[in-house]
Design a protein around this motif. Structure first.
Motif, mmCIF file in Angstrom:
data_model
loop_
_atom_site.group_PDB
_atom_site.id
_atom_site.type_symbol
_atom_site.label_atom_id
_atom_site.label_comp_id
_atom_site.label_asym_id
_atom_site.label_seq_id
_atom_site.Cartn_x
_atom_site.Cartn_y
_atom_site.Cartn_z
ATOM 1 N N MET A 226 0.836 -1.206 0.000
ATOM 2 C CA MET A 226 0.000 0.000 0.000
ATOM 3 C C MET A 226 0.873 1.260 0.000
ATOM 4 O O MET A 226 0.542 2.249 -0.669
ATOM 5 C CB MET A 226 -0.945 0.011 1.206
ATOM 6 C CG MET A 226 -1.995 -1.082 1.191
ATOM 7 S SD MET A 226 -3.057 -1.029 -0.268
ATOM 8 C CE MET A 226 -2.880 -2.692 -0.849
ATOM 9 N N LYS A 227 1.967 1.241 0.722
ATOM 10 C CA LYS A 227 2.883 2.383 0.715
ATOM 11 C C LYS A 227 3.479 2.580 -0.675
ATOM 12 O O LYS A 227 3.604 3.715 -1.153
ATOM 13 C CB LYS A 227 3.987 2.176 1.759
ATOM 14 C CG LYS A 227 3.470 2.350 3.177
ATOM 15 C CD LYS A 227 4.447 1.866 4.212
ATOM 16 C CE LYS A 227 5.557 2.830 4.463
ATOM 17 N NZ LYS A 227 6.421 2.408 5.600
ATOM 18 N N ASP B 67 0.879 4.135 -2.903
ATOM 19 C CA ASP B 67 0.789 5.570 -2.640
ATOM 20 C C ASP B 67 1.935 6.319 -3.314
ATOM 21 O O ASP B 67 1.725 7.369 -3.921
ATOM 22 C CB ASP B 67 0.821 5.853 -1.137
ATOM 23 C CG ASP B 67 -0.500 5.567 -0.452
ATOM 24 O OD1 ASP B 67 -1.554 5.584 -1.126
ATOM 25 O OD2 ASP B 67 -0.486 5.317 0.767
ATOM 26 N N PHE C 71 -3.103 8.190 -2.971
ATOM 27 C CA PHE C 71 -4.492 8.098 -2.547
ATOM 28 C C PHE C 71 -4.624 8.023 -1.035
ATOM 29 O O PHE C 71 -5.603 8.461 -0.464
ATOM 30 C CB PHE C 71 -5.119 6.859 -3.196
ATOM 31 C CG PHE C 71 -6.521 6.578 -2.743
ATOM 32 C CD1 PHE C 71 -7.563 7.380 -3.157
ATOM 33 C CD2 PHE C 71 -6.795 5.523 -1.891
ATOM 34 C CE1 PHE C 71 -8.867 7.129 -2.736
ATOM 35 C CE2 PHE C 71 -8.088 5.264 -1.471
ATOM 36 C CZ PHE C 71 -9.122 6.064 -1.893
ATOM 37 N N GLY C 72 -3.638 7.442 -0.375
ATOM 38 C CA GLY C 72 -3.725 7.239 1.069
ATOM 39 C C GLY C 72 -4.038 5.805 1.424
ATOM 40 O O GLY C 72 -4.661 5.534 2.448
ATOM 41 N N TYR C 73 -3.613 4.885 0.567
ATOM 42 C CA TYR C 73 -3.863 3.467 0.819
ATOM 43 C C TYR C 73 -3.286 3.010 2.153
ATOM 44 O O TYR C 73 -3.944 2.322 2.925
ATOM 45 C CB TYR C 73 -3.266 2.604 -0.299
ATOM 46 C CG TYR C 73 -3.945 2.743 -1.624
ATOM 47 C CD1 TYR C 73 -5.200 2.178 -1.849
ATOM 48 C CD2 TYR C 73 -3.330 3.415 -2.671
ATOM 49 C CE1 TYR C 73 -5.828 2.287 -3.083
ATOM 50 C CE2 TYR C 73 -3.946 3.531 -3.911
ATOM 51 C CZ TYR C 73 -5.195 2.959 -4.113
ATOM 52 O OH TYR C 73 -5.805 3.081 -5.326
ATOM 53 N N ALA D 132 -2.415 4.723 4.868
ATOM 54 C CA ALA D 132 -3.101 5.310 6.019
ATOM 55 C C ALA D 132 -4.465 4.652 6.237
ATOM 56 O O ALA D 132 -4.857 4.373 7.381
ATOM 57 C CB ALA D 132 -3.256 6.814 5.835
ATOM 58 N N ALA D 133 -5.179 4.406 5.146
ATOM 59 C CA ALA D 133 -6.494 3.761 5.258
ATOM 60 C C ALA D 133 -6.352 2.330 5.777
ATOM 61 O O ALA D 133 -7.163 1.873 6.594
ATOM 62 C CB ALA D 133 -7.208 3.773 3.911
ATOM 63 N N LEU D 134 -5.323 1.633 5.304
ATOM 64 C CA LEU D 134 -5.099 0.260 5.776
ATOM 65 C C LEU D 134 -4.769 0.250 7.263
ATOM 66 O O LEU D 134 -5.276 -0.593 8.005
ATOM 67 C CB LEU D 134 -3.990 -0.416 4.973
ATOM 68 C CG LEU D 134 -3.713 -1.869 5.350
ATOM 69 C CD1 LEU D 134 -4.931 -2.755 5.075
ATOM 70 C CD2 LEU D 134 -2.495 -2.383 4.594
ATOM 71 N N GLU E 212 -5.654 2.450 9.528
ATOM 72 C CA GLU E 212 -6.890 2.755 10.249
ATOM 73 C C GLU E 212 -7.811 1.537 10.272
ATOM 74 O O GLU E 212 -8.422 1.215 11.300
ATOM 75 C CB GLU E 212 -7.593 3.943 9.597
ATOM 76 C CG GLU E 212 -8.834 4.396 10.332
ATOM 77 C CD GLU E 212 -9.492 5.601 9.686
ATOM 78 O OE1 GLU E 212 -10.680 5.806 9.954
ATOM 79 O OE2 GLU E 212 -8.839 6.336 8.914
ATOM 80 N N SER E 213 -7.896 0.854 9.145
ATOM 81 C CA SER E 213 -8.720 -0.342 9.047
ATOM 82 C C SER E 213 -8.233 -1.434 9.995
ATOM 83 O O SER E 213 -9.024 -2.088 10.674
ATOM 84 C CB SER E 213 -8.702 -0.862 7.604
ATOM 85 O OG SER E 213 -9.300 -2.129 7.517
ATOM 86 N N GLN E 214 -6.928 -1.613 10.068
ATOM 87 C CA GLN E 214 -6.363 -2.658 10.932
ATOM 88 C C GLN E 214 -6.627 -2.340 12.401
ATOM 89 O O GLN E 214 -6.978 -3.232 13.174
ATOM 90 C CB GLN E 214 -4.867 -2.822 10.673
ATOM 91 C CG GLN E 214 -4.234 -3.982 11.406
ATOM 92 C CD GLN E 214 -4.682 -5.342 10.910
ATOM 93 O OE1 GLN E 214 -5.416 -5.482 9.930
ATOM 94 N NE2 GLN E 214 -4.243 -6.382 11.585
#
Length: 124
Positions: free
Chosen positions: A50-51, A54, A64-66, A68-70, A72-74
């Protein structure tokens, strides 16, 4: 079939070596530890992916912020898992099975999350 019934079926099919409640609880704890280690390894791979996504996505001004979103999701998922397993352990609250039921729940949900993380790694 709810998890408690599933657990009872598994216990009946358990090898003869896991006979006492203590041994079954230790076994469930070991299964959870193994699932958690697998999820942690997958997390590292997926988070790195994801990094990289990004970093490669310059069309949105820095990604996109993949990642950071991951993250937060975790964090949210960990809270969900722990709360869900407290609920499931409540079915046998106060009994000697409670720690085993909680550990089995955590192992099951952690395996599911590992699969989710793996699938996220390969999405475009």
């Amino acid at each position: 079939m709810n998890r408690l019934v599933s657990l009872a079926v598994l216990l009946l099919a358990a090898p003869a070596s896991a006979q006492t409640q203590t041994e079954m609880t230790i076994s469930a704890g070991a299964a959870y530890a193994k699932a958690d280690a697998a999820m942690t390894a997958q997390w590292k791979v997926t988070f790195a992916r994801m990094k990289a996504r990004d970093a490669a996505d310059i069309s949105r001004g820095g990604g996109f912020g993949y990642a950071a979103a991951l993250l937060e999701s975790q964090r949210a998922w960990l809270k969900f898992r722990d709360a869900q397993c407290v609920i499931e352990g409540g079915e046998v609250a106060g009994g000697s099975m409670q720690p085993m039921v909680i550990a089995a729940c955590k192992a099951d949900l952690t395996k599911q999350r590992t699969t989710q993380l793996h699938e996220l790694e390969w999405r475009n």
